[in-house]
Design an enzyme around this catalytic site. Structure first.
Site, PDB file in Angstrom:
ATOM      1  N   ASP A  22      36.407  40.338  60.225  1.00 49.22           N
ATOM      2  CA  ASP A  22      35.303  39.431  59.876  1.00 49.22           C
ATOM      3  C   ASP A  22      34.330  39.387  61.057  1.00 49.22           C
ATOM      4  OD1 ASP A  22      33.721  37.420  58.862  1.00 49.22           O
ATOM      5  OD2 ASP A  22      35.109  35.805  59.413  1.00 49.22           O
ATOM      6  N   ASN A  24      31.333  37.312  60.834  1.00 56.92           N
ATOM      7  CA  ASN A  24      30.452  36.134  60.814  1.00 56.92           C
ATOM      8  C   ASN A  24      31.201  34.802  60.651  1.00 56.92           C
ATOM      9  OD1 ASN A  24      31.250  36.307  58.200  1.00 56.92           O
ATOM     10  ND2 ASN A  24      29.201  36.456  57.296  1.00 56.92           N
ATOM     11  N   ASP A  26      33.218  33.619  58.410  1.00 57.30           N
ATOM     12  CA  ASP A  26      33.452  32.961  57.109  1.00 57.30           C
ATOM     13  C   ASP A  26      34.881  33.200  56.604  1.00 57.30           C
ATOM     14  OD1 ASP A  26      33.402  35.576  56.274  1.00 57.30           O
ATOM     15  OD2 ASP A  26      31.813  35.314  54.787  1.00 57.30           O
ATOM     16  N   ASP A  30      34.125  41.949  56.576  1.00 58.71           N
ATOM     17  CA  ASP A  30      32.828  42.397  56.078  1.00 58.71           C
ATOM     18  C   ASP A  30      32.443  43.753  56.661  1.00 58.71           C
ATOM     19  OD1 ASP A  30      32.013  41.680  58.701  1.00 58.71           O
ATOM     20  OD2 ASP A  30      31.702  39.610  58.021  1.00 58.71           O
ATOM     21  N   ASP A  99      35.615  53.363  46.439  1.00 61.50           N
ATOM     22  CA  ASP A  99      36.455  53.132  45.282  1.00 61.50           C
ATOM     23  C   ASP A  99      35.574  53.188  44.034  1.00 61.50           C
ATOM     24  OD1 ASP A  99      38.860  52.104  43.855  1.00 61.50           O
ATOM     25  OD2 ASP A  99      39.414  51.469  45.871  1.00 61.50           O
ATOM     26  N   ASP A 200      40.039  54.394  40.547  1.00 66.79           N
ATOM     27  CA  ASP A 200      40.999  53.384  40.121  1.00 66.79           C
ATOM     28  C   ASP A 200      41.564  53.693  38.727  1.00 66.79           C
ATOM     29  OD1 ASP A 200      42.071  50.717  40.843  1.00 66.79           O
ATOM     30  OD2 ASP A 200      41.093  50.105  38.990  1.00 66.79           O
ATOM     31  N   GLU A 257      43.734  57.644  41.052  1.00 64.90           N
ATOM     32  CA  GLU A 257      44.953  56.831  40.972  1.00 64.90           C
ATOM     33  C   GLU A 257      45.510  57.023  39.566  1.00 64.90           C
ATOM     34  OE1 GLU A 257      46.444  52.249  41.671  1.00 64.90           O
ATOM     35  OE2 GLU A 257      44.724  52.674  40.408  1.00 64.90           O
ATOM     36  N   HIS A 333      46.998  48.866  49.385  1.00 65.04           N
ATOM     37  CA  HIS A 333      46.749  47.437  49.183  1.00 65.04           C
ATOM     38  C   HIS A 333      47.559  46.843  48.023  1.00 65.04           C
ATOM     39  CE1 HIS A 333      44.404  49.652  46.371  1.00 65.04           C
ATOM     40  NE2 HIS A 333      44.197  48.557  45.657  1.00 65.04           N
ATOM     41  N   ASP A 334      48.258  47.683  47.267  1.00 67.87           N
ATOM     42  CA  ASP A 334      49.068  47.194  46.141  1.00 67.87           C
ATOM     43  C   ASP A 334      50.558  47.234  46.440  1.00 67.87           C
ATOM     44  OD1 ASP A 334      46.826  46.885  44.494  1.00 67.87           O
ATOM     45  OD2 ASP A 334      46.960  48.946  43.763  1.00 67.87           O
TER      46      ASP A 334
HETATM   47  C1  NOJ Z   1      44.669  49.462  40.790  1.00 70.34           C
HETATM   48  C2  NOJ Z   1      44.185  48.822  42.050  1.00 70.34           C
HETATM   49  O1  NOJ Z   1      44.671  49.520  43.154  1.00 70.34           O
HETATM   50  C3  NOJ Z   1      44.632  47.385  42.003  1.00 70.34           C
HETATM   51  O2  NOJ Z   1      44.443  46.726  43.223  1.00 70.34           O
HETATM   52  C4  NOJ Z   1      43.904  46.706  40.873  1.00 70.34           C
HETATM   53  O3  NOJ Z   1      44.398  45.394  40.721  1.00 70.34           O
HETATM   54  C5  NOJ Z   1      44.070  47.457  39.555  1.00 70.34           C
HETATM   55  N1  NOJ Z   1      43.961  48.878  39.685  1.00 70.34           N
HETATM   56  C6  NOJ Z   1      43.031  47.028  38.566  1.00 70.34           C
HETATM   57  O4  NOJ Z   1      41.773  47.490  38.938  1.00 70.34           O
END
Ligand code: NOJ
Length: 560
Positions: A22, A24, A26, A30, A99, A200, A257, A333-334
């Site tokens: 970050d 700024n 908040d 960013d 993405d 995605d 993906e 991130h998942d």
């Molecule tokens: C896969 C993404 O990596 C995930 O973070 C997202 O929630 C779902 N697709 C829906 O877009």
């Protein structure tokens, strides 16, 4: 041998912009924050930066619900910042991958706002609308985020499809206007200098004709949609069309993906002629620790067995060799943090050793490695114990469905599973130093910082020559310098397929052989491998070489 494509020996670094830096105060990361950290990425040595979605979005799913594909979300910055970011990346010799989220848009996107107005609106057919059946949803599909995949709309008395949250409405790819709007948008970003796209859930865009019901396992309230919608009948046609209209016109890198993709699917998606995509993120190795009860999906607490992991990696290495290109990843991130999931974060020594061992396992395979922010310093799961500390809708919805609604699990067990598998584990802020909020923000972070940031952070890692960071730096350098890592054949060491604890494989080209030896356990083991007299130790996570004695989480690679 020359590489066929500029990215063949590249390493990608994934940034989750909300959680990276970050600038700024908040509490939300960013674009300027990323700009301030580009020197750090250059020091690590990565070639490509992939940003999770930065587009305008109501943030129901952290940017995977896009309301304007051609604007930057205001909390992240503006187009000016974006231009500075891409320039900064290019000045340092790196590339930028964005993405691309086109299976669905936000319900706030202007297309959907129009679409829902009336049945004869010109945008009606941009989405998938159906009449209900006997006062119920059109079919039994479940959403990835719990509940039905259909949402009823009172105004027009029809249901719309959403494979994810109801605010993430599935686009109708059967409609050529949808497809060409997407291609135009992609070309617009390419003209801005974007070097590629991570797409995605791209293999979910072609829905089956007639949208038939799916099979339900005994405890399942709704059918799992993945086997029904993944790799649909028109998917290759759509991707080839996209390739013709977009990718073939630029020097791009693309990664799709693709949940539910097998090596046979990947041979088509990521074929070496590049008529579709350059590579795919497959999920098989991510599913090896899933609950045996399909109704519980990923919610479980067992560690993946080495034998399963090795079989899977070997299958993908062998089946794609000479036919398609692999992506290599441990987390994103998942997914939970690699060191917590496949390694050992119970002691400092085990954390460091196992993180390096797992990095070695992945980075010596053929394909393109992806490093998720914080992986290079061995960030761990946060293991939050209260549901109130979780932000992600997937975990929260799953808790309510499995515990409160279906009573399949008690709350305590579900919290244990969430602590291990929640996507929030990946999304806690990047740990830069030992000051307040790990140096991520001067404000209140949107997601809690992992309490271990005082010990695990970038500042500490950069000050320690033996840190995980420098190990990754070396792995990246080796990939750049040693063609065998990119083009060599892959083979398990004879007899290794039965070893429950040690993974040993060979990479080989005309000039060089590499022997990779990895102890997946915290035990000291004895193994005798054929190591020629003149072999040299290329890399290892121990100070010395103990020969046939293989110490806890030891990783070593011989070159001859
Ligand atoms: C896969 C993404 O990596 C995930 O973070 C997202 O929630 C779902 N697709 C829906 O877009």
């Amino acid at each position: 041998m020359e590489n066929k494509h500029w990215w063949n020996n590249s390493v990608v670094y994934q940034i989750y912009p909300k959680s990276f830096q970050d600038s700024n105060g908040d509490g939300v990361g960013d674009l300027r924050g990323i700009i301030n950290r580009l020197d750090y990425l250059q020091k690590l040595g990565v070639d490509i930066v992939w940003l999770n979605p930065i587009y305008k979005s109501p943030q129901v799913d952290n940017g995977y619900d896009i309301s304007d594909y051609q604007a930057i979300n205001p909390t992240l910055g503006n187009m000016d910042d974006f231009q500075k970011l891409i320039d900064g990346i290019h000045e340092r010799g790196m590339k930028l991958v964005m993405d691309l989220v086109v299976n669905h848009t936000s319900d706030q996107h202007k297309w959907f706002q129009e679409s829902k107005k009336s049945k004869d609106n010109p945008y009606r057919d941009y989405y998938i609308w159906r009449d209900g059946k006997n006062g119920q949803a059109p079919n039994n599909w479940g959403s990835y985020f719990s509940g039905s995949a259909w949402q009823y709309d009172k105004e027009t008395d029809q249901y719309f499809l959403h494979l994810f949250a109801p605010q993430q409405v599935d686009l109708n790819w059967e409609n050529p206007n949808v497809r060409h709007s997407v291609y135009d948008m992609m070309n617009w970003w390419a003209a801005k200098g974007v070097d590629g796209f991570r797409m995605d859930v791209i293999n979910l865009i072609s829905k089956p004709e007639g949208l038939p019901d799916g099979k339900k396992a005994p405890d399942e309230k709704y059918a799992n949609v993945e086997p029904i919608v993944a790799n649909g009948h028109r998917i290759h046609e759509f991707l080839q069309e996209m390739n013709k209209n977009v990718m073939s016109k630029h020097k791009m890198i693309t990664v799709g993906e693709t949940p539910g993709a097998t090596p046979e699917d990947a041979q088509k998606y990521a074929n070496l002629e590049n008529t579709e995509l350059n590579m795919v993120f497959q999920f098989e190795h991510m599913g090896l620790d899933a609950n045996p009860n399909p109704a519980l999906g990923k919610w479980y607490d067992q560690k993946t067995k080495l034998s399963d992991l090795r079989d899977n990696f070997t299958k993908w290495q062998e089946k794609l060799a000479g036919k398609a290109w692999n992506s290599l990843y441990w987390n994103n991130h998942d997914q939970p943090r690699v060191v917590s999931r496949f390694g050992d974060d119970t002691t400092e020594d085990n954390r460091v050793k196992s993180a390096k061992m797992l990095a070695t396992m992945l980075h010596f395979q053929q394909g393109t490695p992806y490093i998720y922010e914080g992986e290079e310093i061995g960030m761990t799961n946060a293991y939050f114990s209260r549901l109130a500390d979780y932000v992600d809708l997937e975990s929260i919805n799953a808790y309510h469905q499995l515990v409160d609604d279906q009573h399949l699990l008690d709350g305590k067990t579900m919290m244990k599973y969430i602590a291990m598998h929640s996507r929030d584990n990946a999304r806690t802020p990047m740990q830069w130093d030992d000051t307040a909020n790990a140096g991520f923000t001067t404000g209140k972070p949107w997601e809690k910082v992992n309490p271990n940031y005082k010990d695990i952070n970038v500042k500490q890692a950069l000050a320690d020559r033996n840190s995980i960071f420098y190990y990754y730096q070396k792995l990246i350098k080796l990939r750049h310098e040693m063609p065998v890592i990119t083009n060599g054949s892959y083979k398990l060491v004879d007899g290794n397929e039965k070893d429950p604890d040690v993974f040993a494989y060979l990479r080989q080209n005309d000039q060089t052989t590499l022997l990779v030896i990895l102890n997946y356990t915290n035990k000291t083991l004895e193994r005798h491998y054929d190591v020629p007299e003149d072999a040299s130790l290329l890399i290892s996570n121990y100070e010395d070489d103990a020969g046939a004695t293989i110490r806890p989480y030891e990783a070593k690679v011989y070159q001859f």
